[in-house]
Design an enzyme around this catalytic site. Structure first.
Site, PDB file in Angstrom:
ATOM      1  CG  ASP A  34      -2.017  -1.008   1.162  1.00  0.00           C
ATOM      2  OD1 ASP A  34      -2.141  -1.660   0.111  1.00  0.00           O
ATOM      3  OD2 ASP A  34      -2.771  -1.145   2.137  1.00  0.00           O
ATOM      4  CD  GLU A  36       6.816  -1.151  -3.043  1.00  0.00           C
ATOM      5  OE1 GLU A  36       7.769  -1.175  -3.845  1.00  0.00           O
ATOM      6  OE2 GLU A  36       6.215  -2.176  -2.691  1.00  0.00           O
ATOM      7  CB  SER A  83     -11.554   5.919  -1.449  1.00  0.00           C
ATOM      8  OG  SER A  83     -11.095   6.734  -2.508  1.00  0.00           O
ATOM      9  CG  LEU A  84     -11.072   7.993   4.224  1.00  0.00           C
ATOM     10  CD1 LEU A  84     -10.663   7.380   5.563  1.00  0.00           C
ATOM     11  CD2 LEU A  84     -11.698   9.354   4.440  1.00  0.00           C
ATOM     12  CD  GLU A 114     -13.907   6.555  12.960  1.00  0.00           C
ATOM     13  OE1 GLU A 114     -14.500   5.840  12.153  1.00  0.00           O
ATOM     14  OE2 GLU A 114     -14.426   7.526  13.529  1.00  0.00           O
ATOM     15  CE  LYS A 116      -7.221   3.585   5.509  1.00  0.00           C
ATOM     16  NZ  LYS A 116      -7.287   2.190   5.039  1.00  0.00           N
ATOM     17  CG  ASP A 118      -5.527  -3.544   5.703  1.00  0.00           C
ATOM     18  OD1 ASP A 118      -6.110  -2.973   4.757  1.00  0.00           O
ATOM     19  OD2 ASP A 118      -4.422  -4.093   5.576  1.00  0.00           O
ATOM     20  CD  GLU A 174     -12.862  -1.193   6.019  1.00  0.00           C
ATOM     21  OE1 GLU A 174     -11.817  -1.471   5.394  1.00  0.00           O
ATOM     22  OE2 GLU A 174     -13.592  -0.225   5.724  1.00  0.00           O
ATOM     23  CE1 TYR A 226     -16.940   4.367   7.421  1.00  0.00           C
ATOM     24  CE2 TYR A 226     -16.118   2.161   7.860  1.00  0.00           C
ATOM     25  CZ  TYR A 226     -16.425   3.167   6.970  1.00  0.00           C
ATOM     26  OH  TYR A 226     -16.221   2.984   5.623  1.00  0.00           O
ATOM     27  CE  LYS A 315      -2.855   2.887   4.199  1.00  0.00           C
ATOM     28  NZ  LYS A 315      -3.141   2.344   2.860  1.00  0.00           N
ATOM     29  CB  CYS A 409       9.395 -36.020  -0.603  1.00  0.00           C
ATOM     30  SG  CYS A 409       9.080 -35.628   1.136  1.00  0.00           S
ATOM     31  CB  CYS A 412       9.684 -39.876   2.412  1.00  0.00           C
ATOM     32  SG  CYS A 412       8.600 -39.301   1.075  1.00  0.00           S
ATOM     33  CB  CYS A 427       5.503 -35.599  -0.639  1.00  0.00           C
ATOM     34  SG  CYS A 427       5.935 -37.294  -0.147  1.00  0.00           S
ATOM     35  CB  CYS A 432       5.750 -38.602   3.642  1.00  0.00           C
ATOM     36  SG  CYS A 432       6.859 -37.191   3.892  1.00  0.00           S
TER      37      CYS A 432
END
Length: 500
Positions: A34, A36, A83-84, A114, A116, A118, A174, A226, A315, A409, A412, A427, A432
């Site tokens: 988020d 980036e 959206s915020l 309050e 946030k 996710d 949310e 909310y 954030k 594997c 085994c 496997c 095993c």
């Protein structure tokens, strides 16, 4: 923040962000963090402010990008669902406060703060106190009708309590998934050969878009209400609205996760408190939401583009650290699924020393091009499980080679199998020992029978000494058998037998 040089770079960044929106909203599989994404979006917006004549008609800065989902009816929101805007520093929060003061021409403004969560946004419409329908955010004007799925949330009332609610009212909230359920779900998905969810937010959003509400019920989703659009309430403040939502029987945030602040210092004090609590919360958060408390001022401040002027998200920057991958080992799960694990040069991050991180599967390794010897960035948010975010390709040694899943594997030696359409490599051997061990460990875990004192180390000894080969063997154990385990004295034997 990166600065865009010219129009061509602007166009390329806009197209890149549109592609990221598809991964995030439609596929629930983000390929960048988020943080980036927000940095790229800030660069795009800065260029658009400097060059308004270059703004693309389809710019991602002006729209909410969730596409309609096949199998769901689309329905219009009574009031657009925006959206915020995001902030990441105290300076950016201060800029928001200054803008509010300037636009309202007031020196004193209170803010309701309050958590946030996710998760994924939802809009609930109640008519004469009865839940009529529930919509996802969609493009802000039209969303998917997920009413049947939202009704599986146990804490959500289908009929409001009391009688002082409007005849028609939209409630904003949310939908989220607890960390415990998220880990359990991903473990099951990996065992079934399915791609694990990247985070609880994607898991919640994906669950809400399932066509079978019985399957949605198994995902144990939660909801926190909310808000109510200003047009649908006669209340004076945001903090009063929370109390009213509770009186109507709607689930709201706990009292210490909501505070009214009068200045920047109080807001940042609350943010710091929540950030310190973050790792102990049973659900994922990525910051706090700051709203002008006076609801009348919401109307006066209005909106800009796709975001309100009366609220902003602060954030928390992701907790990250750079380290080196010393090796990639392979674990064998209870159903035979092989999971690659990055063995890391130990690094201190978010309160603990990290030496391992799951890489999930071969596809994930190939997508991020992760190799032994690479310097990587690992991240740990509210979630306790660290993940490899990206590779620092500038530090990669020229002799490095792509990593591939072993053909046999590692425990085994049986030839592994890879079924078409699955990401998992397995496997197939029923004999095993690693599979036996994982089945026993899972059976005794908190997710299953919750047998205290039967952890992984005890289970390893039971399998190695031939005392337990399948889960039913646990119930044949006696004092004589347990006395053969290293470090097991009379008290340890009694405790385990009592737990069984």
């Amino acid at each position: 923040m990166h600065k865009i040089k010219d129009q061509q770079e602007y166009i390329e960044l806009a197209e890149e962000l549109i592609e990221h929106d598809k991964h995030y909203y439609d596929e629930n599989k983000p390929v960048i963090s988020d943080y980036e994404y927000d940095q790229k979006m800030h660069a795009l917006i800065a260029y658009e402010k400097a060059h308004p004549d270059h703004i693309l008609p389809h710019t991602p800065s002006k729209r909410v990008s969730e596409s309609p989902t096949q199998g769901f009816q689309q329905r219009a929101h009574l009031i657009p669902m925006m959206s915020l805007a995001n902030t990441y520093s105290e300076e950016e929060v201060e800029d928001f406060i200054k803008r509010v003061h300037k636009l309202l021409e007031k020196k004193e403004v209170s803010f309701c703060c309050e958590l946030k969560l996710d998760g994924t946004a939802i809009s609930l419409t109640y008519k004469k106190g009865k839940l009529a329908h529930a919509l996802t955010r969609g493009n802000g004007k039209v969303g998917d009708d997920v009413t049947n799925n939202i009704k599986t949330i146990a804490s959500l009332p289908h009929n409001l309590e009391g009688s002082n609610h409007p005849d028609v009212m939209e409630v904003r909230g949310e939908v989220f998934m607890s960390l415990a359920t998220f880990h359990e779900l991903n473990e099951e998905r990996e065992e079934e050969g399915l791609e694990p969810f990247a985070n609880p937010r994607n898991a919640a959003a994906g669950s809400l878009k399932m066509l079978d509400s019985k399957e949605v019920a198994k995902r144990k989703l939660h909801l926190i209400a909310y808000g109510v659009p200003e047009e649908h309430t006669k209340l004076l403040s945001q903090h009063e609205l929370h109390h009213q939502l509770k009186k109507w029987g709607l689930p709201i945030a706990q009292h210490d996760h909501l505070v009214v602040c009068d200045n920047l210092s109080e807001i940042m004090k609350f943010a710091d408190k929540i950030q310190k609590q973050r790792e102990k919360l049973p659900f994922e958060i990525d910051g706090i939401v700051i709203k002008v408390d006076d609801l009348k001022n919401h109307e006066l401040l209005g909106y800009t583009g796709k975001t309100p002027r009366f609220a902003v998200a602060y954030k928390f920057a992701p907790e990250q650290a750079a380290t080196k991958i010393l090796d990639i080992t392979v674990q064998v799960g209870r159903s035979g699924v092989l999971t690659p694990v990055a063995e890391l040069d130990p690094v201190f991050l978010a309160g603990s020393t990290i030496s391992r991180a799951t890489l999930h599967n071969q596809d994930e390794i190939a997508r991020k091009d992760i190799r032994i010897g690479d310097t990587v960035v690992i991240e740990k948010g509210g979630d306790v499980i660290p993940k490899v975010v990206k590779v620092d390709f500038k530090k990669r040694h020229s002799s490095s080679k792509p990593w591939h899943m072993p053909k046999h594997c590692p425990v085994c030696g049986t030839a592994v199998v890879h079924h078409e359409g699955e990401v998992a490599v397995r496997c197939p051997s029923a004999r095993c020992s690693a599979q036996k061990l994982r089945r026993i460990v899972y059976f005794a875990s908190k997710h299953a029978m919750d047998i205290e004192h039967l952890g992984e180390k005890v289970a390893e000894q039971l399998v190695e000494k031939g005392l337990v080969s399948r889960v039913s063997d646990i119930y044949t154990l006696d004092e004589n058998a347990l006395s053969k385990l290293e470090g097991f004295k009379e008290k340890s034997i009694i405790n385990l037998l009592k737990s069984i």
